[in-house]
Design an enzyme around this catalytic site. Structure first.
Site, short mmCIF file in Angstrom:
data_model
loop_
_atom_site.label_atom_id
_atom_site.label_comp_id
_atom_site.label_asym_id
_atom_site.label_seq_id
_atom_site.Cartn_x
_atom_site.Cartn_y
_atom_site.Cartn_z
N TRP A 43 22.85 71.24 43.12
CA TRP A 43 21.63 71.55 42.12
C TRP A 43 20.23 71.69 42.82
O TRP A 43 19.16 72.23 42.16
CB TRP A 43 21.64 70.18 41.28
N ASP A 44 20.13 71.55 43.96
CA ASP A 44 19.18 71.87 44.90
C ASP A 44 18.66 73.11 44.56
O ASP A 44 17.06 73.48 44.43
CB ASP A 44 19.48 71.78 46.45
N GLU B 260 22.54 58.23 44.44
CA GLU B 260 23.94 58.20 44.78
C GLU B 260 24.21 56.74 45.54
O GLU B 260 25.43 56.59 45.74
CB GLU B 260 24.38 59.29 45.93
N LYS C 220 18.35 55.47 45.98
CA LYS C 220 18.37 56.41 46.98
C LYS C 220 17.09 57.37 47.02
O LYS C 220 16.72 57.80 47.86
CB LYS C 220 19.58 57.04 47.04
N GLN C 221 16.95 58.02 45.98
CA GLN C 221 15.76 58.80 45.52
C GLN C 221 15.58 59.09 44.36
O GLN C 221 15.99 58.20 43.19
CB GLN C 221 16.69 60.20 45.90
#
Length: 724
Positions: A308-309, A447, A557-558
């Site tokens: 998806w980046d 994640e 995580k993000q």
């Protein structure tokens, strides 16, 4: 062919090979990988029989520099032997932006203290393998099927084991002394060498031309379909014309920079942004059915797979600098919609279930195992659970259409992507007794927490896709009924199915309390509440907590919930954004390079430019300062694209809304001016932002571009418009 990235030459023997866009192979690997192809740049130099290398000599001087403006890598090294005799090696190399099949390596050698016997051995190395594997031994993806070396020209052809793609590599040489290179038998390589007496202080110059073609290259037909004929034809047209080759390369880059350059009045930031733009430009697979992997073409890490980046972080850069490239990236997905349908059927769903990791075929290439943060080998379930990729692709399609108005794309690809993905979401949800729809056992961007129910980001993207499907069905049914009918007939879509999408969208679970605080997923607030370590700037993992504990805590995580404010800033009131940003900023450890840029964008939505600037610098310098300690595995391409978004969409405040542009600058301290060009609906617009003042004008195209500023709407033309 798209020859780009980690092309390493030198005089010490073993070097990485060439990563070729669009060439993937499974071989002995668990999934298809970007092939580390035969290396045309391997060069060995021997002085009196000893290798000119760090293993056999001392290095008394070394420098290497990359000219971003013209994409030229230069090197100068001075070696010294045991007796103190010095030997200078210098090189300059580039891969032509004017002809992606051609590269040039210029070499100079000088013995500084004595006459000596020198041998140069030039190789096309057919022994390269993919080596960056956390789980596996090096994997070779091809076999050499043809090789030869004649005087001053050598050729090697390989074929990948699994996909049967042919890769042809040819090298030609010319030298200042007219020295002949003759064939040498040396293993699985095409090798040639020359020997000569080097006079003290005299400089010997060699120019090596290399050409690469694959059997997937669409322009191969012009050469009769033979990769060998194509490579040799490229060499014949280039040898002896080095100056012309460089001038065409230089001109092509200057044209790129003319459109893509971003000028910032802070020198450090400006140079870092140029680094960002350079790496994005060299990764673009122009004219080839391919996309961009998470490490661009600088590394084989993650197998070169497409995540998806690309759609969320990198595509916006191309959308507003090279719209045709943005279209190509989306067409890469569309051409593989059949595999997305197969994946959906294989899991018992309808529509298109897009792969979490994609490569050549469009099959899901996610590995079955990986090495966790604590070093343990763990099973990987992202292919089944990280389904937000489906919404991410639809978001990119919609953003492309808003920015370009490309009706042909929507009628021939975009609508089908949206409708088939809406079908997937409608079949993936489950209905609760209270009439609400939910998405169970998913993994969001965070994640650390796998197999959770009703991840807010995932559910919102599902709702977005379903609502967009309904809207486009109505809009195109009204404005283009025949074309919509053709698409609907092709995929057997009827109005009753669309109405079900609407009902699901209106009733999908979105966990948010009365204060506007969004729960990342159901049960998240019940986990142990730990905070990130904010003692060193951008919050990070707290050293007192073992990585294995992540799942049982609220550590994130993000950017997950915060991603929604990056992508959908107008969908959430400022007070909702603020309460969530305050909450999740304390708990997000930014263990992914995708995260800091999204936080910067979220802070800018609230006008918090200084907080945004802190996260922006973290994203911008991730590779230049090796912040994560893993840049040797390749650049963080999503962070590159995210950094560009922060500058243009965030600080300069230029965004695309439906039917117009909007501009609302929020420059941080230290940045007083930003200048750039920006494609929108067929017009190239030049922006000059100084503080709150914006000057804009159309420099290419018809003009008449609507733009919104301070609650008022204006029209851009070729005459400069000053706002603010």
């Amino acid at each position: 062919m798209g020859l780009r990235g980690s092309l390493e030459e030198g005089c010490e023997g073993s070097h990485p090979g060439t990563y070729i866009a669009g060439v993937y192979d499974k071989g002995e690997a668990l999934s298809s990988e970007l092939v580390n192809a035969p290396n045309p740049l391997s060069l060995k130099i021997y002085v009196e029989g000893k290798p000119l290398s760090v293993d056999s000599m001392k290095v008394s001087f070394h420098t290497r520099s990359l000219n971003l403006k013209h994409a030229v890598l230069s090197r100068r090294t001075v070696f010294a032997d045991e007796e103190g005799n010095r030997y200078e090696y210098a090189s300059r190399r580039y891969v032509s932006m004017a002809n992606v099949h051609l590269g040039v390596l210029e070499v100079e050698f000088a013995s500084l203290d004595r006459d000596c016997n020198v041998t140069l051995r030039k190789l096309i190395d057919g022994g390269t393998a993919n080596t960056l594997h956390p789980l596996n031994q090096p994997v070779k993806h091809y076999r050499v099927v043809d090789r030869h070396a004649g005087q001053n020209t050598s050729y090697l052809e390989a074929e990948t084991f699994d996909s049967r793609i042919r890769i042809g590599v040819a090298v030609g040489v010319e030298s200042s002394e007219k020295l002949p290179f003759n064939m040498v038998e040396e293993g699985d390589v095409a090798a040639s060498e020359c020997s000569f007496l080097a006079e003290k202080g005299r400089r010997y110059k060699f120019t090596f031309y290399f050409a690469v073609f694959t059997s997937r290259d669409p322009d191969l037909k012009s050469y009769g379909g033979s990769v060998k004929d194509a490579c040799l034809a490229i060499l014949r047209s280039a040898i002896g014309k080095q100056e012309a080759a460089f001038l065409s390369h230089k001109k092509a880059w200057e044209e790129k920079w003319e459109t893509c350059q971003v000028e910032v009045d802070d020198d450090e930031v400006r140079n870092a942004v140029r680094f960002v733009i350079y790496h994005l430009l060299i990764a673009a697979p122009r004219g080839l059915d391919a996309s961009i992997g998470a490490k661009a073409l600088c590394s084989e890490w993650y197998g070169g797979h497409v995540f998806w980046d690309t759609e969320i972080y990198m595509l916006p850069f191309f959308l507003h600098t090279e719209p045709d490239t943005a279209r190509s990236l989306l067409m890469y997905r569309y051409r593989r919609i059949g595999k997305a349908r197969e994946k959906a059927r294989g899991h018992g769903y309808d529509g298109a279930f897009w792969p979490w990791e994609s490569a050549l075929t469009g099959e899901d290439e996610t590995p079955r195992e990986w090495v966790d943060v604590d070093g343990k080998v763990v099973p990987v379930h992202h292919a089944e659970r990280e389904i937000h990729i489906c919404g991410d692709i639809v978001y990119a399609v919609w953003r492309y259409y808003l920015a370009t108005g490309d009706l042909d794309f929507m009628l021939n690809a975009g609508l089908e992507i949206v409708f088939e993905t809406a079908r997937f979401w409608a079949s993936r949800v489950s209905r609760r007794p209270d009439g609400k729809y939910e998405l169970k056992c998913v993994t969001g961007p965070d994640e650390f927490h796998e197999c959770v129910d009703n991840n807010a980001y995932t559910n919102f993207l599902a709702r977005f896709t379903l609502k967009l499907g309904c809207e486009l069905y109505e809009r195109f049914g009204s404005d283009h009924p025949e074309e919509l009918g053709r698409v609907a007939e092709k995929i057997h879509l009827q109005g009753e199915e669309v109405e079900r999408w609407r009902e699901i969208a209106e009733n999908i679970v979105f966990p948010m309390d009365s204060n506007g605080l969004i729960e990342e997923f159901e049960g998240y607030f019940k986990l142990r509440d730990l905070r990130a370590d904010a003692s060193k700037g951008v919050p990070a993992w707290p050293e007192s907590v073992a990585p294995s504990e992540a799942r049982s805590t609220q550590l994130v995580k993000q950017a997950d919930v915060v991603m929604l404010f990056h992508l959908f800033p107008d969908e959430f009131p400022p007070e909702v954004q603020r309460v969530n940003l305050d909450y999740y900023a304390e708990r997000t450890v930014h263990a992914s390079s995708l995260s800091p840029a999204s936080y910067a964008m979220a802070y800018l939505n609230l006008g918090m430019a200084e907080e945004a600037y802190r996260y922006f610098r973290h994203a911008l310098f991730i590779d230049l300062r090796n912040i994560y300690g893993n840049t040797f595995k390749g650049v963080h391409a999503a962070s590159l694209g995210g950094s560009w978004q922060v500058v243009v969409h965030g600080f300069a405040g230029v965004r695309v809304k439906e039917g117009c542009l909007s501009v609302n600058p929020k420059l941080p301290r230290g940045i007083n001016r930003i200048r750039f060009k920006f494609w929108y609906r067929g017009s190239l617009i030049e922006f000059d932002v100084k503080g709150r003042r914006v000057e804009a004008r159309v420099v290419e195209g018809e003009g008449g571009v609507p733009i919104e500023h301070g609650g008022r709407r204006y029209t851009l033309s070729r005459k400069a418009l000053v706002l603010g």
